[in-house]
Motif scaffolding. Sequence first.
Motif, PDB file in Angstrom:
ATOM      1  N   PHE A  57     -24.305  76.148 103.170  1.00 31.58           N
ATOM      2  CA  PHE A  57     -25.517  75.958 103.110  1.00 31.58           C
ATOM      3  C   PHE A  57     -26.746  76.222 103.401  1.00 31.58           C
ATOM      4  CE2 PHE A  57     -24.080  72.481  99.082  1.00 31.58           C
ATOM      5  CZ  PHE A  57     -22.887  73.044  98.801  1.00 31.58           C
ATOM      6  N   ASP A  58     -27.599  76.506 102.929  1.00 27.88           N
ATOM      7  CA  ASP A  58     -28.856  76.792 103.065  1.00 27.88           C
ATOM      8  C   ASP A  58     -28.801  75.275 104.869  1.00 27.88           C
ATOM      9  OD1 ASP A  58     -29.521  78.826 101.717  1.00 27.88           O
ATOM     10  OD2 ASP A  58     -30.814  77.144 100.602  1.00 27.88           O
ATOM     11  N   TYR A  59     -29.999  76.530 105.702  1.00 28.80           N
ATOM     12  CA  TYR A  59     -30.325  75.980 106.317  1.00 28.80           C
ATOM     13  C   TYR A  59     -30.928  74.410 106.365  1.00 28.80           C
ATOM     14  CZ  TYR A  59     -32.683  73.960 110.799  1.00 28.80           C
ATOM     15  OH  TYR A  59     -33.559  73.150 111.419  1.00 28.80           O
ATOM     16  N   SER A  60     -31.684  74.368 105.684  1.00 25.73           N
ATOM     17  CA  SER A  60     -32.634  72.814 104.639  1.00 25.73           C
ATOM     18  C   SER A  60     -31.334  71.989 104.903  1.00 25.73           C
ATOM     19  CB  SER A  60     -33.145  72.985 103.741  1.00 25.73           C
ATOM     20  OG  SER A  60     -32.625  73.428 102.565  1.00 25.73           O
ATOM     21  N   VAL A  61     -30.431  72.387 103.956  1.00 27.38           N
ATOM     22  CA  VAL A  61     -29.662  71.593 103.424  1.00 27.38           C
ATOM     23  C   VAL A  61     -28.216  70.617 104.454  1.00 27.38           C
ATOM     24  CG1 VAL A  61     -26.920  70.701 101.779  1.00 27.38           C
ATOM     25  CG2 VAL A  61     -28.831  72.102 101.307  1.00 27.38           C
ATOM     26  N   VAL A  62     -28.272  72.146 105.118  1.00 24.42           N
ATOM     27  CA  VAL A  62     -27.501  71.344 105.944  1.00 24.42           C
ATOM     28  C   VAL A  62     -28.062  70.465 107.567  1.00 24.42           C
ATOM     29  CG1 VAL A  62     -25.864  72.819 108.705  1.00 24.42           C
ATOM     30  CG2 VAL A  62     -25.522  73.954 106.303  1.00 24.42           C
ATOM     31  N   ALA A  63     -29.122  71.087 107.378  1.00 27.37           N
ATOM     32  CA  ALA A  63     -29.867  70.543 108.519  1.00 27.37           C
ATOM     33  C   ALA A  63     -30.225  68.722 108.292  1.00 27.37           C
ATOM     34  CB  ALA A  63     -31.586  71.072 108.462  1.00 27.37           C
ATOM     35  N   THR A  64     -30.635  68.127 107.056  1.00 23.77           N
ATOM     36  CA  THR A  64     -30.463  67.170 106.745  1.00 23.77           C
ATOM     37  C   THR A  64     -29.383  66.842 107.199  1.00 23.77           C
ATOM     38  OG1 THR A  64     -32.502  68.122 104.824  1.00 23.77           O
ATOM     39  CG2 THR A  64     -31.948  65.721 104.284  1.00 23.77           C
ATOM     40  N   LEU A  65     -28.494  66.939 106.394  1.00 24.47           N
ATOM     41  CA  LEU A  65     -26.833  66.355 106.195  1.00 24.47           C
ATOM     42  C   LEU A  65     -26.924  65.829 108.063  1.00 24.47           C
ATOM     43  CD1 LEU A  65     -24.988  68.166 104.082  1.00 24.47           C
ATOM     44  CD2 LEU A  65     -25.282  66.003 103.621  1.00 24.47           C
ATOM     45  N   ALA A  66     -26.722  66.632 109.041  1.00 22.50           N
ATOM     46  CA  ALA A  66     -26.654  66.849 110.092  1.00 22.50           C
ATOM     47  C   ALA A  66     -27.606  65.091 110.972  1.00 22.50           C
ATOM     48  CB  ALA A  66     -26.682  67.816 111.349  1.00 22.50           C
ATOM     49  N   SER A  67     -29.115  65.325 110.472  1.00 21.49           N
ATOM     50  CA  SER A  67     -29.817  64.247 111.344  1.00 21.49           C
ATOM     51  C   SER A  67     -29.112  63.339 110.264  1.00 21.49           C
ATOM     52  CB  SER A  67     -31.229  65.175 109.912  1.00 21.49           C
ATOM     53  OG  SER A  67     -32.253  63.835 110.245  1.00 21.49           O
ATOM     54  N   LEU A  68     -28.766  63.275 108.503  1.00 25.12           N
ATOM     55  CA  LEU A  68     -28.589  61.845 108.928  1.00 25.12           C
ATOM     56  C   LEU A  68     -27.244  61.457 108.969  1.00 25.12           C
ATOM     57  CD1 LEU A  68     -28.077  62.432 104.613  1.00 25.12           C
ATOM     58  CD2 LEU A  68     -30.002  60.733 105.659  1.00 25.12           C
ATOM     59  N   ILE A  69     -26.824  62.372 109.524  1.00 28.02           N
ATOM     60  CA  ILE A  69     -24.625  61.434 110.386  1.00 28.02           C
ATOM     61  C   ILE A  69     -25.995  60.904 111.235  1.00 28.02           C
ATOM     62  CG2 ILE A  69     -22.929  62.035 111.775  1.00 28.02           C
ATOM     63  CD1 ILE A  69     -22.861  64.653 109.599  1.00 28.02           C
ATOM     64  N   ARG A  70     -26.778  61.721 112.302  1.00 31.40           N
ATOM     65  CA  ARG A  70     -27.369  61.499 113.694  1.00 31.40           C
ATOM     66  C   ARG A  70     -27.663  60.272 113.015  1.00 31.40           C
ATOM     67  NH1 ARG A  70     -31.640  65.344 116.562  1.00 31.40           N
ATOM     68  NH2 ARG A  70     -28.866  66.759 116.491  1.00 31.40           N
ATOM     69  N   ARG A  71     -28.493  60.304 112.534  1.00 27.58           N
ATOM     70  CA  ARG A  71     -29.621  58.628 112.459  1.00 27.58           C
ATOM     71  C   ARG A  71     -28.506  57.565 112.324  1.00 27.58           C
ATOM     72  NH1 ARG A  71     -34.097  60.151 107.983  1.00 27.58           N
ATOM     73  NH2 ARG A  71     -32.411  61.987 107.927  1.00 27.58           N
ATOM     74  N   ALA A  72     -27.598  58.021 111.516  1.00 32.98           N
ATOM     75  CA  ALA A  72     -26.431  56.621 110.888  1.00 32.98           C
ATOM     76  C   ALA A  72     -25.329  56.141 111.882  1.00 32.98           C
ATOM     77  CB  ALA A  72     -25.485  57.367 109.585  1.00 32.98           C
ATOM     78  N   ALA A  73     -25.472  56.578 113.375  1.00 24.65           N
ATOM     79  CA  ALA A  73     -25.110  56.641 114.416  1.00 24.65           C
ATOM     80  C   ALA A  73     -25.782  56.176 114.977  1.00 24.65           C
ATOM     81  CB  ALA A  73     -24.002  58.221 115.480  1.00 24.65           C
ATOM     82  N   HIS A  74     -26.697  56.511 115.336  1.00 26.36           N
ATOM     83  CA  HIS A  74     -27.504  55.826 116.533  1.00 26.36           C
ATOM     84  C   HIS A  74     -27.829  54.150 115.556  1.00 26.36           C
ATOM     85  CE1 HIS A  74     -27.358  59.230 118.877  1.00 26.36           C
ATOM     86  NE2 HIS A  74     -28.201  60.043 118.622  1.00 26.36           N
ATOM     87  N   HIS A  75     -28.305  53.972 114.752  1.00 23.45           N
ATOM     88  CA  HIS A  75     -28.434  52.997 114.350  1.00 23.45           C
ATOM     89  C   HIS A  75     -27.410  52.412 112.746  1.00 23.45           C
ATOM     90  CE1 HIS A  75     -32.399  53.526 115.581  1.00 23.45           C
ATOM     91  NE2 HIS A  75     -32.383  54.597 115.519  1.00 23.45           N
ATOM     92  N   PRO A  76     -26.071  51.669 113.641  1.00 23.30           N
ATOM     93  CA  PRO A  76     -25.316  51.297 112.745  1.00 23.30           C
ATOM     94  C   PRO A  76     -25.381  49.938 112.315  1.00 23.30           C
ATOM     95  CG  PRO A  76     -23.948  51.444 115.133  1.00 23.30           C
ATOM     96  CD  PRO A  76     -25.641  52.042 115.422  1.00 23.30           C
TER      97      PRO A  76
END
Length: 77
Positions: A57-76
Motif C-alpha cells: 500500500f501507499d506509504y501513508s497507509v503503512v505509516a499510519t498502520l505502523a503508528s497505530l501498532i506502536r501506540r497500542a503497544a506502548h499504551h495497553p
Amino acid sequence: MQTPRDNAPIPSGPVETMPHGCLGTAEQRAALLAELERAGVELGTYDRGIVDWLATFDYSVVATLASLIRRAAHHPH
C-alpha cells in the motif's frame, strides 16, 4: 532487519494529517514487522501474508498502520 529511513519516519503520536514519505515495499514490510515484533505480536503464516500485502500500500497507509501498532503497544489497556 531494515528500518524506516529518517526521511520517512513512522509517527509516534496521533496522526492528524496524511504522512508523507517514500519507502519501497521491502522497507515498508520491515517497518510493519518491526512494530509488530516490538509489540510482542506472534505471527502465523497467514499473518505474514497479510503484512506482505499491506506493505504494497501507499506509504501513508503503512505509516499510519505502523503508528497505530506502536501506540497500542506502548499504551495497553
